[in-house]
Write a protein that holds these residues in place. Structure first.
Motif, short mmCIF file in Angstrom:
data_model
loop_
_atom_site.label_atom_id
_atom_site.label_comp_id
_atom_site.label_asym_id
_atom_site.label_seq_id
_atom_site.Cartn_x
_atom_site.Cartn_y
_atom_site.Cartn_z
N SER A 80 4.74 -1.71 10.61
CA SER A 80 5.29 -0.96 9.72
C SER A 80 6.65 -0.68 9.95
CB SER A 80 4.36 0.37 9.57
OG SER A 80 3.04 0.18 8.85
N ILE A 83 8.57 -3.73 9.23
CA ILE A 83 8.89 -4.18 7.82
C ILE A 83 9.75 -3.20 7.26
CG2 ILE A 83 7.26 -4.21 5.46
CD1 ILE A 83 4.99 -5.23 7.29
N SER A 87 13.63 -3.40 5.37
CA SER A 87 13.53 -3.35 3.80
C SER A 87 14.40 -2.41 3.15
CB SER A 87 12.01 -3.18 3.56
OG SER A 87 11.11 -4.33 4.02
N ARG A 133 1.72 -14.39 -4.16
CA ARG A 133 0.99 -14.75 -3.09
C ARG A 133 1.07 -16.42 -2.96
NH1 ARG A 133 -3.97 -13.12 -0.09
NH2 ARG A 133 -5.10 -15.13 0.49
N THR A 136 4.53 -17.26 -1.46
CA THR A 136 4.65 -17.02 0.01
C THR A 136 3.75 -18.00 0.79
OG1 THR A 136 2.45 -15.55 -0.19
CG2 THR A 136 4.60 -14.49 -0.27
N LEU A 148 6.81 -10.13 3.95
CA LEU A 148 6.67 -8.54 3.44
C LEU A 148 8.17 -8.01 3.30
CD1 LEU A 148 3.49 -7.35 5.25
CD2 LEU A 148 3.67 -7.68 2.74
N HIS A 152 9.44 -7.06 -0.14
CA HIS A 152 9.71 -5.55 -0.62
C HIS A 152 11.24 -5.24 -1.05
CE1 HIS A 152 6.02 -3.74 0.46
NE2 HIS A 152 6.14 -3.93 1.48
N ASP A 216 2.82 1.65 1.46
CA ASP A 216 2.31 0.31 0.49
C ASP A 216 1.21 -0.11 1.15
OD1 ASP A 216 3.00 -2.02 -1.60
OD2 ASP A 216 2.56 -3.09 0.38
N TRP A 219 0.66 -4.69 -1.53
CA TRP A 219 1.16 -5.94 -1.20
C TRP A 219 0.88 -6.35 0.22
CZ3 TRP A 219 2.50 -9.13 -4.75
CH2 TRP A 219 2.84 -8.52 -5.67
N ALA A 220 0.77 -5.32 1.06
CA ALA A 220 0.24 -5.51 2.31
C ALA A 220 -1.01 -6.02 2.41
CB ALA A 220 0.37 -4.30 3.29
N LEU A 223 -0.60 -10.19 0.97
CA LEU A 223 0.30 -10.95 1.55
C LEU A 223 0.02 -11.02 3.14
CD1 LEU A 223 3.70 -10.29 -0.15
CD2 LEU A 223 1.79 -11.77 -0.89
N THR A 224 -0.96 -10.59 3.60
CA THR A 224 -1.36 -10.67 5.00
C THR A 224 -2.84 -10.92 5.24
OG1 THR A 224 -1.96 -8.14 5.25
CG2 THR A 224 0.37 -8.78 5.83
#
Length: 283
Positions: A80, A83, A87, A133, A136, A148, A152, A216, A219-220, A223-224
């Motif tokens: 975190s 990221i 960002s 998605r 990426t 990410l 972001h 967030d 999106w986490a 995208l993970t």
């Protein structure tokens, strides 16, 4: 035209207002109090259905130790941080430059670009889930911290640009003209005049963007995959077991995940209030 001040209300209305405030505050704080109480309960208490009563055993040390030591929570916390901080810096830097350009340069297409930034804030993020998605995956950024950070920054820049453009627009344009007459370059004008003047706005915006990105989950989750790049929000949900859920551990992890945002706000509270009230009065 304007609301009547409370001091001028009728006595009965004033009494009802003052009596309802503690009740409304209790209702608002009830979920948070429940989470705090659950985070110090033992697993036996939860298995016996003691959700609202006083815990028969305070297991705060055991619960928080299990979250911090026996789970990859510190790894999620580090993700975190990796990221969120880049960002926030990236979004603030890009939006400050874009806001300066939109506020001071009356070029052709200025209004159209501003309208694009405004319109982008009204697009539901769920619509972009599948295209982002896929993008990426094609760029090789899926399940990476860099991916990410990139998205972001892209998603927050629109709101930040609109925010800062309006603040810069409120500055006296004579300052910009005077700096140009004195021979200042555009970069000197931006860094030495505009940035110091909008520092309260930058601080307020940094707190807001930090909170948005740190908290967030959408999106986490999109995208993970797995623990490699997952932030805290995904890590807390990973504390749930396959067959049963240790709600005491989930509650403890949720409080730990929310703590940085709370500390950030109180540490920057003075700058946050100054940024929100910047330009509210003149003279």
């Amino acid at each position: 035209m304007y609301p009547l001040p409370i001091e001028k209300w009728k006595p009965a209305n004033r009494w009802f207002y003052k009596a309802s405030l503690p009740l409304a505050l209790l209702v608002w704080l009830l979920p948070l109090l429940a989470v705090m109480m659950t985070s110090v309960r033992s697993n036996d208490d939860l298995m016996q259905g003691n959700y609202w009563g006083w815990p028969t055993k305070i297991a705060a040390f055991e619960n928080y130790r299990a979250v911090l030591v026996e789970s990859p929570m510190l790894h999620y916390f580090w993700n975190s941080c990796l990221i969120t901080f880049p960002s926030v810096v990236g979004a603030i830097m890009l939006s400050a430059m874009a806001g300066f350009a939109l506020a001071t340069y009356p070029f052709k297409g200025n209004t159209a670009i501003l309208a694009t930034f405004v319109g982008g804030n009204f697009v539901p993020v769920q619509i972009l889930m599948i295209p982002v998605r896929d993008l990426t995956l094609r760029m090789g950024l899926f399940n990476t911290v860099e991916g990410l950070i990139l998205f972001h920054v892209a998603f927050q820049t629109g709101f930040c640009t609109l925010f800062l453009r309006n603040f810069i627009k409120e500055l006296p344009y004579e300052l910009v003209e005077a700096a140009r007459v004195e021979g200042a370059t555009e970069w000197q004008l931006f860094y030495k005049i505009i940035i110091p003047l909008i520092t309260p706005a930058l601080a307020a915006l940094a707190i807001l963007v930090f909170t948005f990105i740190w908290n967030d989950y959408f999106w986490a989750l999109c995208l993970t995959q797995g623990d490699d790049a997952a932030p805290l929000t995904v890590g807390v949900s990973a504390l749930k077991g396959q067959w049963t859920t240790a709600w005491n551990l989930v509650s403890a992890g949720s409080l730990l995940a929310a703590l940085p945002s709370v500390l950030m706000f109180f540490a920057m509270q003075r700058h946050f209030i100054a940024g929100l009230t910047f330009g509210a009065t003149k003279g």
